[in-house]
Motif scaffolding. Structure first.
Motif, mmCIF file in Angstrom:
data_model
loop_
_atom_site.group_PDB
_atom_site.id
_atom_site.type_symbol
_atom_site.label_atom_id
_atom_site.label_comp_id
_atom_site.label_asym_id
_atom_site.label_seq_id
_atom_site.Cartn_x
_atom_site.Cartn_y
_atom_site.Cartn_z
ATOM 1 N N MET A 221 -5.728 -1.543 -1.298
ATOM 2 C CA MET A 221 -5.546 -0.465 -0.410
ATOM 3 C C MET A 221 -6.718 -0.945 0.593
ATOM 4 N N ILE B 299 -4.717 5.464 4.555
ATOM 5 C CA ILE B 299 -5.133 4.880 3.471
ATOM 6 C C ILE B 299 -6.543 5.049 2.785
ATOM 7 N N ARG C 169 0.838 4.188 -2.918
ATOM 8 C CA ARG C 169 0.379 5.369 -2.747
ATOM 9 C C ARG C 169 1.311 6.482 -3.289
ATOM 10 N N ALA D 286 0.779 -1.230 -0.037
ATOM 11 C CA ALA D 286 0.172 0.036 0.095
ATOM 12 C C ALA D 286 0.819 1.140 -0.093
#
Length: 653
Positions: free
Chosen positions: A463, A485, A452, A448
């Motif tokens: 995610m 997130i 990102r 993640a």
């Protein structure tokens, strides 16, 4: 100053103005007659090109433009671009159409040519611009709706569904069979096969209800819909219905050879009659060769290419498949997340293993990984074989070693492969089988974090999984990462309920002051979530014993708390003594020797002495003690008690 018009051109224009010629052949004759007098007549060349376009003689149109040179191409850019598009030169058509300023006609050509070059993003943008302006001709709005629906379906197939204008069919899409068919294709591309089946039936009903089409025209429109319906039925597991539908399809009457080939391949998949792989192989290749204007899209061609390899494998053409797939793999860089390349790698492994599975396949395939260590398709094949043989530790070690090697690379493509959602999901699933929650959480968090910072639109499924895993942690840093997130997911899509729920949960744990009342209010109330749950019944039923901690049979309890009776073991009659009495209690020490039983009492003086001598820890008599302490003659050395044997052959033993 405008160029003067020649006498031949003037006479042609006069002729066309004074007559009402509807036959394009007559217009073509008039243009040819004018060109015989003046070969370089620009006006006559233009008229001839338009007449040939109406007659759908696109190769002849291109020859006219080549003879006319740059002057004609500059004058008739729209006609030239359209001729290129219809003749199968879509890339050139896009270049010509892009160079023309304005004009709805040339914008339509640009969108259609971009569609055939599989630049669906450009096609979608052009149609969006055209839809935002007032239609110039009759039925243009309907054409825009039909073509936009086709583009949306293709965007879904190519993984660009977020660019599609529609996710669900609208009411106006149910009014024409073309729009209903495109809506069905959109549902199928998203994996919504049940919805696709309903929409295909709607498209068939609308087509059959048309009164302005002849029966032959209806049949030509219905055949592609039926071919698509066969595919949907196979995906839904309704193979018998698909086979019955295929029996009545006249494949030879399907005009588009690309559609005919797909129909024949799907009929082989649905048929129970074609059990002979060699006959199926011949039927697979029975479709006539297609020209450049009737080609499959890339995602279709990739699947059909794999089907061809499968037919070769079933026909035991192992060496041919191994060589051709190896050549195809070598043409593409590795590691790659391309589905077609990795699928071909799986077929290459099957060819080397001669369609074997289990440990026999591993023996043949593992050496290939030494030659192609970055082949993801081969890696996943070996991983799957390890799982099938219950060797989960080897599968985990294989993936972890591969990930460590890619992490040491500085190439962006290698890192993209390292954190590919599919590979991450595979490793996390294996961790879950082994109960390694901390490793799963760590792997998801790293992936993640990478996406990102890498992309503005990171993969949502990855995610969400990472955020959910981090929410289960007690570490404040993990909880803060989960909040970030879910906040990023909420920024992408404010209607994403999973993102809203995750964001609320993260803030509720870390900092309740950040909770947005609007977000909390948008979540469904707890009363609605538990409305169908009977708490009293659950409490009365008790707590079930988890299967992970088995309980002995005598201690198992039902949900009501009652002890289950132990079923008496049945003894065969052949194992029972002749005087067996079932009502008499059996001696629990019957398997022990008599002298070892607790109730044994010997009779007589000798018996009592013997029992006392056998008793462990009892008193020892003086006679026994003296006998034990006296030395005995040794079996070795030269003792006096040992007598010499007689000499000679007859010695005594």
């Amino acid at each position: 100053m405008a160029a003067p018009i020649s006498a031949a051109a003037n006479s042609l224009l006069t002729l066309l103005r004074q007559t009402t010629i509807d036959d394009h052949e007559e217009v073509l004759k008039a243009a040819n007659a004018a060109l015989k007098k003046t070969k370089s007549d620009l006006e006559a060349q233009h008229v001839k090109a338009v007449a040939l376009l109406n007659l759908e003689r696109y190769d002849d149109v291109l020859k006219v433009f080549e003879d006319g040179g740059d002057r004609l191409k500059e004058r008739a850019k729209l006609e030239y671009a359209y001729a290129l598009y219809r003749a199968g030169h879509q890339v050139e058509a896009v270049k010509i159409a892009e160079a023309v300023d304005g004009g709805r006609g040339v914008r339509h050509v640009l969108a259609q040519a971009a569609y055939r070059t599989e630049n669906f993003e450009q096609a979608a943008e052009v149609y969006r611009q055209l839809s935002g302006r007032q239609a110039a001709v009759e039925d243009e709005e309907n054409d825009l709706r039909i073509n936009s629906g086709a583009v949306d379906a293709q965007l879904e197939w190519t993984g660009l569904g977020h660019l599609a204008q529609k996710k669900k069919p609208a009411r106006e899409d149910m009014e024409a069979f073309e729009t209903a068919y495109n809506a069905a294709c959109g549902s199928i591309s998203r994996g919504e096969f049940g919805q696709g089946e309903i929409l295909l039936k709607r498209a068939k009903d609308l087509c059959n209800a048309l009164e302005d089409l002849t029966e032959a025209e209806k049949k030509a429109e219905l055949l592609p819909i039926i071919v698509q319906q066969v595919y949907v039925l196979i995906q839904l597991g309704k193979v018998d219905e698909a086979e019955e539908l295929c029996i009545n399809i006249p494949f030879a009457e399907i005009r588009e050879l690309s559609t005919r080939h797909i129909g024949q391949v799907n009929s082989l998949s649905a048929s129970k009659l074609h059990t002979n792989p060699y006959l199926s192989h011949r039927l697979f290749h029975s479709t006539p060769k297609r020209d450049k204007t009737d080609q499959h899209f890339k995602f279709q061609a990739n699947i059909l290419h794999q089907d061809e390899y499968v037919m070769d494998l079933l026909s035991k053409k192992y060496a041919g498949v191994a060589n051709s797939t190896a050549a195809y793999i070598s043409e593409h860089p590795s590691p790659t997340t391309s589905p077609d390349v990795n699928s071909v790698a799986v077929l290459n492994a099957a060819a080397h293993a001669h369609n074997a599975t289990g440990k026999a396949a591993l023996k043949e395939i593992i050496p290939l990984l030494e030659k192609r260590p970055n082949d993801i398709g081969l890696l996943l094949t070996i991983t799957n074989l390890y799982i099938l043989t219950n060797n989960h530790a080897a599968a985990v070690n294989l993936l972890e070693t591969f990930f460590k090697r890619l992490e040491q690379s500085a190439t962006l493509s290698d890192l993209d492969a390292r954190f590919a959602p599919g590979l991450i999901g595979t490793l996390v699933s294996l961790y879950a089988l082994q109960g390694r929650k901390s490793q799963s959480k760590s792997e998801l968090a790293k992936a993640a974090s990478y996406w990102r910072h890498k992309s503005k639109n990171p993969p949502k499924a990855l995610m969400r999984a990472a955020g959910t895993a981090l929410l289960e942690s007690q570490n404040p840093e993990d909880l803060a990462s989960a909040g970030e997130i879910f906040a990023a997911l909420y920024e992408q899509d404010h209607s994403d309920r999973a993102a809203i729920a995750g964001l609320v949960a993260a803030h509720a744990i870390t900092d309740p002051s950040k909770l947005n009342p609007e977000l909390v209010g948008s979540l469904p109330p707890v009363s609605r979530l538990v409305a169908d749950i009977d708490a009293a019944a659950l409490e009365e039923a008790g707590v079930a014993v988890p299967p992970a901690a088995p309980v002995p049979e005598s201690k198992k309890r039902s949900a009501m708390g009652k002890t289950k009776p132990v079923k008496a073991k049945r003894i065969r009659k052949s194992h029972m003594p002749s005087d067996f009495d079932p009502n008499k209690k059996m001696d629990p020490e019957r398997w022990l020797p008599m002298r070892d039983r607790s109730y044994y009492k010997p009779k007589g003086r000798k018996g009592k002495q013997k029992l006392a001598g056998l008793t462990q820890g009892g008193a020892v008599s003086e006679e026994k003690e003296k006998a034990v302490s006296e030395p005995r003659a040794s079996g070795g050395g030269g003792g006096a008690a040992k007598k010499k044997k007689g000499k000679g052959r007859g010695g005594k033993w």
